[in-house]
Design a protein around this motif. Sequence first.
Motif, PDB file in Angstrom:
ATOM      1  N   ASN A  19       0.673  -1.131   0.209  1.00  0.00           N
ATOM      2  CA  ASN A  19      -0.021  -0.107   0.036  1.00  0.00           C
ATOM      3  C   ASN A  19       0.888   1.281  -0.039  1.00  0.00           C
ATOM      4  O   ASN A  19       1.811   1.254   0.751  1.00  0.00           O
ATOM      5  N   TYR A  20       0.431   2.200  -0.680  1.00  0.00           N
ATOM      6  CA  TYR A  20       1.299   3.431  -0.835  1.00  0.00           C
ATOM      7  C   TYR A  20       0.423   4.699  -0.672  1.00  0.00           C
ATOM      8  O   TYR A  20      -0.735   4.541  -1.217  1.00  0.00           O
ATOM      9  N   ARG A  21       0.657   5.718  -0.318  1.00  0.00           N
ATOM     10  CA  ARG A  21       0.133   7.029  -0.415  1.00  0.00           C
ATOM     11  C   ARG A  21       1.302   8.162  -0.157  1.00  0.00           C
ATOM     12  O   ARG A  21       2.399   7.851   0.223  1.00  0.00           O
ATOM     13  N   VAL A  22       0.940   9.307  -0.833  1.00  0.00           N
ATOM     14  CA  VAL A  22       1.986  10.283  -0.855  1.00  0.00           C
ATOM     15  C   VAL A  22       1.355  11.617  -0.469  1.00  0.00           C
ATOM     16  O   VAL A  22       0.089  11.777  -0.255  1.00  0.00           O
ATOM     17  N   ARG A  23       2.218  12.346  -0.219  1.00  0.00           N
ATOM     18  CA  ARG A  23       1.677  14.005   0.100  1.00  0.00           C
ATOM     19  C   ARG A  23       3.016  14.751  -0.458  1.00  0.00           C
ATOM     20  O   ARG A  23       4.173  14.519  -0.669  1.00  0.00           O
ATOM     21  N   SER A  24       2.482  16.021  -0.770  1.00  0.00           N
ATOM     22  CA  SER A  24       3.724  16.909  -1.112  1.00  0.00           C
ATOM     23  C   SER A  24       4.144  18.016  -0.322  1.00  0.00           C
ATOM     24  O   SER A  24       3.383  18.313   0.899  1.00  0.00           O
ATOM     25  N   VAL A  25       5.077  18.739  -0.241  1.00  0.00           N
ATOM     26  CA  VAL A  25       5.548  19.548   0.288  1.00  0.00           C
ATOM     27  C   VAL A  25       5.856  20.842  -0.540  1.00  0.00           C
ATOM     28  O   VAL A  25       6.646  20.764  -1.474  1.00  0.00           O
ATOM     29  N   GLN A  26       5.374  22.211  -0.309  1.00  0.00           N
ATOM     30  CA  GLN A  26       5.639  23.491  -1.005  1.00  0.00           C
ATOM     31  C   GLN A  26       5.758  24.496  -0.080  1.00  0.00           C
ATOM     32  O   GLN A  26       4.900  24.838   0.651  1.00  0.00           O
ATOM     33  N   GLN A  27       6.979  25.049  -0.039  1.00  0.00           N
ATOM     34  CA  GLN A  27       7.541  26.088   0.678  1.00  0.00           C
ATOM     35  C   GLN A  27       7.321  25.601   2.261  1.00  0.00           C
ATOM     36  O   GLN A  27       6.811  26.427   3.074  1.00  0.00           O
ATOM     37  N   GLY A  28       7.682  24.663   2.769  1.00  0.00           N
ATOM     38  CA  GLY A  28       7.295  24.144   3.870  1.00  0.00           C
ATOM     39  C   GLY A  28       6.102  23.720   4.482  1.00  0.00           C
ATOM     40  O   GLY A  28       6.130  23.166   5.588  1.00  0.00           O
ATOM     41  N   ILE A  29       5.087  23.838   3.509  1.00  0.00           N
ATOM     42  CA  ILE A  29       3.629  23.303   3.987  1.00  0.00           C
ATOM     43  C   ILE A  29       3.455  21.953   3.389  1.00  0.00           C
ATOM     44  O   ILE A  29       3.594  21.647   2.362  1.00  0.00           O
ATOM     45  N   LEU A  30       2.950  21.007   4.210  1.00  0.00           N
ATOM     46  CA  LEU A  30       2.646  19.592   3.978  1.00  0.00           C
ATOM     47  C   LEU A  30       1.230  19.567   3.557  1.00  0.00           C
ATOM     48  O   LEU A  30       0.371  20.167   4.283  1.00  0.00           O
ATOM     49  N   SER A  31       0.867  18.786   2.355  1.00  0.00           N
ATOM     50  CA  SER A  31      -0.324  18.440   2.000  1.00  0.00           C
ATOM     51  C   SER A  31      -0.852  17.311   2.886  1.00  0.00           C
ATOM     52  O   SER A  31      -0.357  16.738   3.436  1.00  0.00           O
ATOM     53  N   ASP A  32      -2.268  17.068   2.655  1.00  0.00           N
ATOM     54  CA  ASP A  32      -2.788  15.901   3.289  1.00  0.00           C
ATOM     55  C   ASP A  32      -2.258  14.785   2.532  1.00  0.00           C
ATOM     56  O   ASP A  32      -1.712  14.806   1.156  1.00  0.00           O
ATOM     57  N   TYR A  33      -2.272  13.460   2.934  1.00  0.00           N
ATOM     58  CA  TYR A  33      -1.867  12.220   2.294  1.00  0.00           C
ATOM     59  C   TYR A  33      -3.025  11.979   1.210  1.00  0.00           C
ATOM     60  O   TYR A  33      -4.034  12.202   1.466  1.00  0.00           O
ATOM     61  N   SER A  34      -2.538  11.556   0.134  1.00  0.00           N
ATOM     62  CA  SER A  34      -3.269  11.127  -0.917  1.00  0.00           C
ATOM     63  C   SER A  34      -4.233   9.761  -0.450  1.00  0.00           C
ATOM     64  O   SER A  34      -3.744   9.361   0.777  1.00  0.00           O
ATOM     65  N   GLU A  35      -5.197   9.455  -1.207  1.00  0.00           N
ATOM     66  CA  GLU A  35      -5.668   8.168  -0.693  1.00  0.00           C
ATOM     67  C   GLU A  35      -4.985   6.925  -0.887  1.00  0.00           C
ATOM     68  O   GLU A  35      -3.694   7.281  -1.754  1.00  0.00           O
ATOM     69  N   ILE A  36      -5.091   5.929  -0.275  1.00  0.00           N
ATOM     70  CA  ILE A  36      -4.018   4.609  -0.350  1.00  0.00           C
ATOM     71  C   ILE A  36      -4.257   3.953  -1.578  1.00  0.00           C
ATOM     72  O   ILE A  36      -5.587   3.657  -2.090  1.00  0.00           O
TER      73      ILE A  36
END
Length: 122
Positions: A19-36
């Motif tokens: 199982n995988y999920r991802v999230r992004s970081v832009q200018q030090g701000i973390l997004s929510d995780y993607s769906e699995i």
Amino acid sequence: TVNNEMYEVSNLQPATSYNYRVRSVQQGILSDYSEIKNAITLETSSNPLNFFGHINYYLNRGKIIFYDLDAVNAIQLYSLTGVCISTTAVHSNRVELELPQKGIYIISLLQKENKKTIKIIY
């Protein structure tokens, strides 16, 4: 940390669910995780008693790549409903088959009167 759109995961076990999920970081701000998302690794065929000998295959970017194809004459790609999508003559030890879209496929490896069938989920 991944700085591009792709990330290769190594040291995976054959025929295993991950199982995988991802999230992004832009200018030090973390997004929510993607769906699995679930991915299942392919089972490699390596039975030396099989008339096909040692055949390996893996899925990469919409292609299934077969190698160690010494005993195989042709590869047929079928839809899950049994419609033959393509037949590829094997003239080398390595063959790449393009999968038309995500789905479940049946692949037949042919040698004279013998046939080995595998199921691919993409």
